[in-house]
Design an enzyme around this catalytic site. Structure first.
Site, short mmCIF file in Angstrom:
data_model
loop_
_atom_site.label_atom_id
_atom_site.label_comp_id
_atom_site.label_asym_id
_atom_site.label_seq_id
_atom_site.Cartn_x
_atom_site.Cartn_y
_atom_site.Cartn_z
N ASP A 449 -73.69 -72.24 -81.84
CA ASP A 449 -72.80 -73.35 -81.51
C ASP A 449 -72.02 -73.70 -82.78
O ASP A 449 -72.59 -74.14 -83.78
CB ASP A 449 -73.65 -74.55 -81.04
CG ASP A 449 -72.80 -75.71 -80.56
OD1 ASP A 449 -71.61 -75.78 -80.92
OD2 ASP A 449 -73.33 -76.56 -79.83
N HIS A 450 -70.71 -73.50 -82.74
CA HIS A 450 -69.89 -73.70 -83.93
C HIS A 450 -69.79 -75.18 -84.33
O HIS A 450 -69.30 -75.51 -85.41
CB HIS A 450 -68.48 -73.14 -83.71
CG HIS A 450 -67.97 -72.34 -84.86
ND1 HIS A 450 -68.08 -72.77 -86.17
CD2 HIS A 450 -67.35 -71.13 -84.93
CE1 HIS A 450 -67.55 -71.87 -86.98
NE2 HIS A 450 -67.09 -70.86 -86.25
N ARG A 451 -70.27 -76.08 -83.47
CA ARG A 451 -70.26 -77.49 -83.82
C ARG A 451 -71.35 -77.84 -84.83
O ARG A 451 -71.20 -78.77 -85.62
CB ARG A 451 -70.45 -78.35 -82.57
CG ARG A 451 -69.33 -78.25 -81.56
CD ARG A 451 -69.68 -79.00 -80.29
NE ARG A 451 -70.88 -78.46 -79.63
CZ ARG A 451 -71.41 -78.95 -78.52
NH1 ARG A 451 -70.85 -80.01 -77.93
NH2 ARG A 451 -72.49 -78.41 -78.00
#
Length: 479
Positions: A449-451
């Site tokens: 998850d790039h968040r």
């Protein structure tokens, strides 16, 4: 004195709101003991057996196998006290029939019921031997004219309870009996709320259908067939022969998305909608890891599985990179880093993909992980995983190499933040110590998850995992 109690589909926990009947374990007329499993159902989480909190004679079952019922819908009715009454002599049939009218459920302290309605919670009393009671003589008497003399019944309370309760799952909407009213005015032989809902959504009059179930019971397949026929005919009439292939969708087989398959579809769709994922991968020389495993197993004791070693590497990597063992709370706009590692692993079963969870994997040794993987895998094959076995994961390990493939870009198991994929381990040419050699090579992929982190953190995690695969001694620094 017998009273008929209604047992409804209980709350199965974990937010589940419905279940599909897979197999009935009892028939109408069977004697059941308190907390005896009576039906096997499949939820979005797992296959479970539902125990009945009452002991007595089954007088009716609600729902055919394959029917989907909401929580709180009737499952069956039980004539409580009927078994004791069967041994009595004499008695008045009319009084027995009055006693058989449905009553409110007995209290938890009653000796006739355990009061337990949740799956897996029961007194553990041994199941009674199944035997069938034959109430045919009294049932025939109930249907005969009032002027006809009633034959003697050997078991008045039992027969009256069975005769007065519905023998099949056919609740009526009102009106005269099916044998006296016209098809337009009489009751509809349908049990499943799902069937009624499906017909209501498509403005379909159930009275115009001929049911294919027992005694004309209208099944879900009957409704779907009625909805499909007009659409297929319309497409065929509107399309010239040259474009007949355009109606293939209408003619194709339709598989309902429900149970485990439906839950997987919902979760993966949500993951794609909400998680901005990215994937990075690397090839690693697994020759030393395979040699270390062989040495462990040669030393005696329980055999160590390869997935347990990979799991041990993952838990060590997550301690160094806690960003990947987290969830995102968008309402609070916070990343929640989790202290424990509950490691899920993808398992393919006949009912679809499931992800059992090894709880507290970060505290387990390779030997302990091997045992837990084996237990959960066997439970998955048998369809015996509990909701607790399938929830609470914080990171997933996906060993898709067992399918003979090298790489993949898996979808993250929502609401987790990452998944490590492991391809097959195969001999390949590899430069080892400056020379070309044949080595055991595996491709590792990390979808994250790039968040929760950037590529640097994800790359550092994956590189650490690859280093441990290539040089297992690296793990000694963190033991």
């Amino acid at each position: 004195m017998a009273q008929v109690l209604e047992f409804k589909l209980p709350d199965l926990g974990e937010g589940l709101t419905e279940a599909e009947i897979v197999r009935w374990l009892v028939d109408v007329g069977d004697v059941v003991a308190i907390d005896q499993p009576v039906v096997e159902v499949e939820t979005a989480k797992a296959m479970v057996e539902v125990p009945c909190p009452y002991g007595g004679v089954v007088t009716a079952r609600f729902g055919e196998e394959g029917t989907e019922l909401p929580v709180g819908a009737p499952l069956l009715t039980v004539a409580v006290g009927a078994v004791d009454a069967a041994g009595a002599t004499g008695g008045d049939t009319a009084d027995a029939g009055a006693a058989a009218r449905p009553e409110p459920a007995a209290s938890a302290g009653s000796p006739e019921t355990s009061g337990n309605v949740l799956v897996g919670y029961g007194t553990g009393a041994p199941a009674a031997r199944r035997r069938r009671l034959r109430p045919a003589p009294v049932a025939a008497t109930a249907a005969a004219p009032a002027s006809a003399p009633a034959p003697a019944a050997p078991a008045p309370a039992v027969a009256a309870a069975v005769a007065t309760a519905p023998q099949t799952a056919r609740p009526v909407l009102g009106g005269p009996s099916a044998g006296t009213g016209s098809p337009q005015d009489g009751p509809v032989a349908v049990i499943s709320p799902l069937v009624r809902k499906l017909a209501r959504e498509h403005d379909l009059d159930l009275r115009g259908l001929t049911g294919t179930g027992p005694d004309g019971l209208i099944l879900r397949a009957d409704v779907e067939r009625a909805l499909k026929v007009p659409a297929t005919d319309a497409v065929a009439a509107a399309s010239p022969p040259a474009h007949a292939g355009q109606s293939a969708t209408a003619r194709g087989e339709r598989v309902p998305l429900r149970g485990v398959r439906g839950a997987v579809a919902d979760k993966l769709s949500r993951s794609r909608r909400e998680i901005p994922d990215a994937t990075c991968w690397v090839d690693a020389d697994a020759t030393e890891l395979m040699a270390a495993r062989a040495a462990m197993n040669a030393a005696g004791g329980p055999k160590i599985s390869l997935i347990s070693l990979l799991a041990r590497i993952c838990t060590s990597a997550l301690r160094l990179h806690p960003e990947l063992n987290s969830v995102v709370d968008m309402e609070a706009r916070e990343i929640v880093r989790l202290p424990e590692v509950h490691l899920g692993f993808a398992a393919q079963t006949e009912r679809g993909l499931v992800v059992p969870v090894v709880k507290d994997a970060h505290t387990r040794s390779a030997e302990s992980l091997t045992g837990e993987f084996a237990r959960l895998t066997e439970a998955a094959r048998q369809g015996a995983l509990t909701p607790a076995d399938l929830t609470g994961g914080t990171f997933t390990l996906n060993n898709y190499g067992v399918f003979g493939v090298d790489g993949s870009t898996p979808i993250i198991n929502h609401p987790e933040a990452a998944m490590l994929g492991v391809g097959r381990i195969v001999p390949k040419p590899w430069v080892h110590q400056g020379e070309l050699a044949v080595r055991q090579v595996v491709q590792l992929s990390l979808t994250f998850d790039h968040r929760v982190c950037d590529g640097g953190t994800a790359g550092g995690f994956l590189r650490y995992v690859a280093d441990c695969v290539e040089h297992p001694a690296v793990l000694l620094r963190t033991l």
